[in-house]
Scaffold this active site. Structure first.
Site, PDB file in Angstrom:
ATOM      1  N   ASN A 166       4.020  12.700  61.381  1.00 34.11           N
ATOM      2  CA  ASN A 166       3.577  12.184  62.128  1.00 34.11           C
ATOM      3  C   ASN A 166       2.140  12.326  62.726  1.00 34.11           C
ATOM      4  O   ASN A 166       2.372  13.187  63.460  1.00 34.11           O
ATOM      5  CB  ASN A 166       4.654  11.938  63.013  1.00 34.11           C
ATOM      6  CG  ASN A 166       4.437  10.592  63.762  1.00 34.11           C
ATOM      7  OD1 ASN A 166       3.107   9.972  63.695  1.00 34.11           O
ATOM      8  ND2 ASN A 166       4.648  10.733  64.608  1.00 34.11           N
ATOM      9  N   LYS A 221       0.357  10.281  63.961  1.00 34.30           N
ATOM     10  CA  LYS A 221      -0.299   9.717  64.740  1.00 34.30           C
ATOM     11  C   LYS A 221      -1.144   9.508  65.432  1.00 34.30           C
ATOM     12  O   LYS A 221      -2.118   8.810  63.839  1.00 34.30           O
ATOM     13  CB  LYS A 221      -0.563  10.460  66.519  1.00 34.30           C
ATOM     14  CG  LYS A 221       1.572  11.213  66.731  1.00 34.30           C
ATOM     15  CD  LYS A 221       1.781  12.052  67.761  1.00 34.30           C
ATOM     16  CE  LYS A 221       2.844  12.576  67.719  1.00 34.30           C
ATOM     17  NZ  LYS A 221       3.189  13.582  69.162  1.00 34.30           N
ATOM     18  N   HIS A 255       9.538   6.116  69.164  1.00 30.18           N
ATOM     19  CA  HIS A 255       8.578   7.566  69.519  1.00 30.18           C
ATOM     20  C   HIS A 255       8.315   7.669  71.311  1.00 30.18           C
ATOM     21  O   HIS A 255       8.237   6.244  71.885  1.00 30.18           O
ATOM     22  CB  HIS A 255       7.147   7.668  68.929  1.00 30.18           C
ATOM     23  CG  HIS A 255       6.925   9.050  69.181  1.00 30.18           C
ATOM     24  ND1 HIS A 255       6.133   9.499  69.840  1.00 30.18           N
ATOM     25  CD2 HIS A 255       7.254   9.821  68.237  1.00 30.18           C
ATOM     26  CE1 HIS A 255       5.369  10.280  70.002  1.00 30.18           C
ATOM     27  NE2 HIS A 255       6.808  11.558  68.762  1.00 30.18           N
ATOM     28  N   GLU A 259       6.358   8.243  72.988  1.00 27.08           N
ATOM     29  CA  GLU A 259       4.926   8.136  73.078  1.00 27.08           C
ATOM     30  C   GLU A 259       4.595   5.984  73.156  1.00 27.08           C
ATOM     31  O   GLU A 259       4.164   6.412  74.084  1.00 27.08           O
ATOM     32  CB  GLU A 259       3.712   8.256  72.173  1.00 27.08           C
ATOM     33  CG  GLU A 259       2.987  10.039  72.237  1.00 27.08           C
ATOM     34  CD  GLU A 259       2.934  10.907  71.310  1.00 27.08           C
ATOM     35  OE1 GLU A 259       2.305  10.149  70.451  1.00 27.08           O
ATOM     36  OE2 GLU A 259       3.117  11.907  71.603  1.00 27.08           O
ATOM     37  N   GLU A 285      13.857  13.748  69.547  1.00 27.04           N
ATOM     38  CA  GLU A 285      12.400  14.672  69.953  1.00 27.04           C
ATOM     39  C   GLU A 285      12.265  14.986  71.743  1.00 27.04           C
ATOM     40  O   GLU A 285      11.796  14.047  72.103  1.00 27.04           O
ATOM     41  CB  GLU A 285      11.608  13.852  70.216  1.00 27.04           C
ATOM     42  CG  GLU A 285      11.180  13.781  68.027  1.00 27.04           C
ATOM     43  CD  GLU A 285       9.680  13.966  67.839  1.00 27.04           C
ATOM     44  OE1 GLU A 285       9.202  14.321  67.628  1.00 27.04           O
ATOM     45  OE2 GLU A 285       9.113  12.231  68.146  1.00 27.04           O
ATOM     46  N   GLY A 292       3.663  18.499  71.529  1.00 27.43           N
ATOM     47  CA  GLY A 292       2.590  18.318  72.302  1.00 27.43           C
ATOM     48  C   GLY A 292       2.094  19.567  72.964  1.00 27.43           C
ATOM     49  O   GLY A 292       0.944  20.025  73.315  1.00 27.43           O
ATOM     50  N   SER A 351       6.514  20.085  68.906  1.00 23.60           N
ATOM     51  CA  SER A 351       5.634  21.386  68.893  1.00 23.60           C
ATOM     52  C   SER A 351       6.821  22.542  67.695  1.00 23.60           C
ATOM     53  O   SER A 351       6.631  23.756  67.602  1.00 23.60           O
ATOM     54  CB  SER A 351       6.107  22.269  70.032  1.00 23.60           C
ATOM     55  OG  SER A 351       5.142  22.071  70.900  1.00 23.60           O
TER      56      SER A 351
HETATM   57  P1  13P Z   1       4.312  17.662  68.134  1.00 22.66           P
HETATM   58  O1  13P Z   1       4.459  18.731  66.310  1.00 22.66           O
HETATM   59  O2  13P Z   1       2.830  17.719  67.985  1.00 22.66           O
HETATM   60  O3  13P Z   1       4.760  18.331  69.779  1.00 22.66           O
HETATM   61  O4  13P Z   1       4.377  16.214  68.176  1.00 22.66           O
HETATM   62  C1  13P Z   1       5.592  16.125  67.939  1.00 22.66           C
HETATM   63  C2  13P Z   1       5.945  14.675  67.370  1.00 22.66           C
HETATM   64  O5  13P Z   1       6.131  13.591  68.889  1.00 22.66           O
HETATM   65  C3  13P Z   1       6.369  14.114  66.207  1.00 22.66           C
HETATM   66  O6  13P Z   1       6.578  12.571  66.530  1.00 22.66           O
END
Ligand code: 13P
Length: 263
Positions: free
Chosen positions: A17, A19, A107, A109, A179, A185, A225
């Site tokens: 992903n 983003k 997601h 976010e 997640e 992150g 992560s």
């Molecule tokens: P990270 O791997 O940067 O922690 O992000 C995870 C994520 O949100 C994947 O959708």
């Protein structure tokens, strides 16, 4: 213990992903580089999907088609309606026309920053499947919820709500990504035991609602992560069938290592 998963569910799905990163030129370069790093042998044992921003999808599709690459094209989000006065939104049918196979729904976010509710997530999951694509439905708890001992309540509540209106057969072909929000992150990864515990609870909840066959066919990813250094232990867990990778999917070398170690 006998494995209760189908062969299809046991085949790992490693998803990148991106983003809001990479313009379409950068996306093309990335995919070309990744194609040198991951060979037929690797992709024979693991599914790899790439989820670029909308503006890159057509370019990435062209590279995948022209070079006959084995990566699956993914998207990060879509609306649930097929058409309408919805400025700025992208309909699932547009993604299907571009050969997108996997679409992320819900997601954290999107839920936290853009107000996506469980109800909207359920509508998206339905819309994605209506156009013969596979939803990757994300669920996860905040740090406060985790510390208050509410992880399962939160996660299983999101699973239940997101699967509203689905049939056992539809659930069987889905992907759910666990997640934990505190691990996204942050460099903090759930321990593999923790990831296993929650992924097993998700599968058990799906089995209770939709039957053992659906639960055994469903793929459950861990995300938060994930790095090359942590993927092997995570994927070795009985109920972890893949990974949804954010930051580490922006480096083709690291992402290729994750895909190789995630087999
Ligand atoms: P990270 O791997 O940067 O922690 O992000 C995870 C994520 O949100 C994947 O959708």
């Amino acid at each position: 213990m006998a494995d209760h998963r189908t062969a299809a569910a046991r085949r790992p799905l490693i998803s990148g992903n991106w983003k809001m990163n990479f313009n379409h030129f950068e996306a093309i370069q990335f995919v070309q580089k990744l194609s040198y790093l991951l060979g037929k042998d690797d992709l024979g044992e693991v599914d790899v999907s790439i989820h670029p921003p909308f503006t890159d999808i057509r370019s990435v599709q062209t590279v995948i088609d022209a070079d006959k690459l084995q990566f699956a094209l993914g998207a990060q989000h879509c609306h649930f309606d097929d058409t309408g006065a919805l400025t700025g939104e992208v309909a699932p049918v547009f993604l299907a026309k571009l050969g997108v196979k996997y679409v992320i729904a819900g997601h954290s976010e999107r839920r936290e920053l853009f107000g996506e509710t469980d109800e909207m997530v359920a509508k998206k999951v339905a819309a994605i499947q209506r156009h013969a694509m596979t939803p990757i439905m994300c669920v996860g708890e905040t740090l406060d919820e985790r510390e208050a001992g509410q992880t399962e309540t939160k996660v299983l509540g999101q699973v239940h709500a997101g699967l509203t209106g689905r049939t056992a057969e539809q659930v069987a072909s889905m992907v759910i990504a666990y997640e934990p929000i505190w691990a996204i992150g942050t460099g903090r990864t759930a321990t593999s035991d923790d990831a296993q515990l929650v992924c097993a609870a998700i599968r058990a909840a799906v089995a209770a609602q939709f039957g053992a066959a659906s639960a055994g066919a469903l793929r459950i990813q861990y995300g938060g992560s994930v790095k090359a250094g942590t993927i092997a232990e995570l994927i070795a867990q009985h109920d972890v069938d893949g990974a949804l990778v954010g930051g580490a999917s922006l480096d083709p070398d690291e992402f290729a290592r994750i895909a190789k170690l995630g087999r």
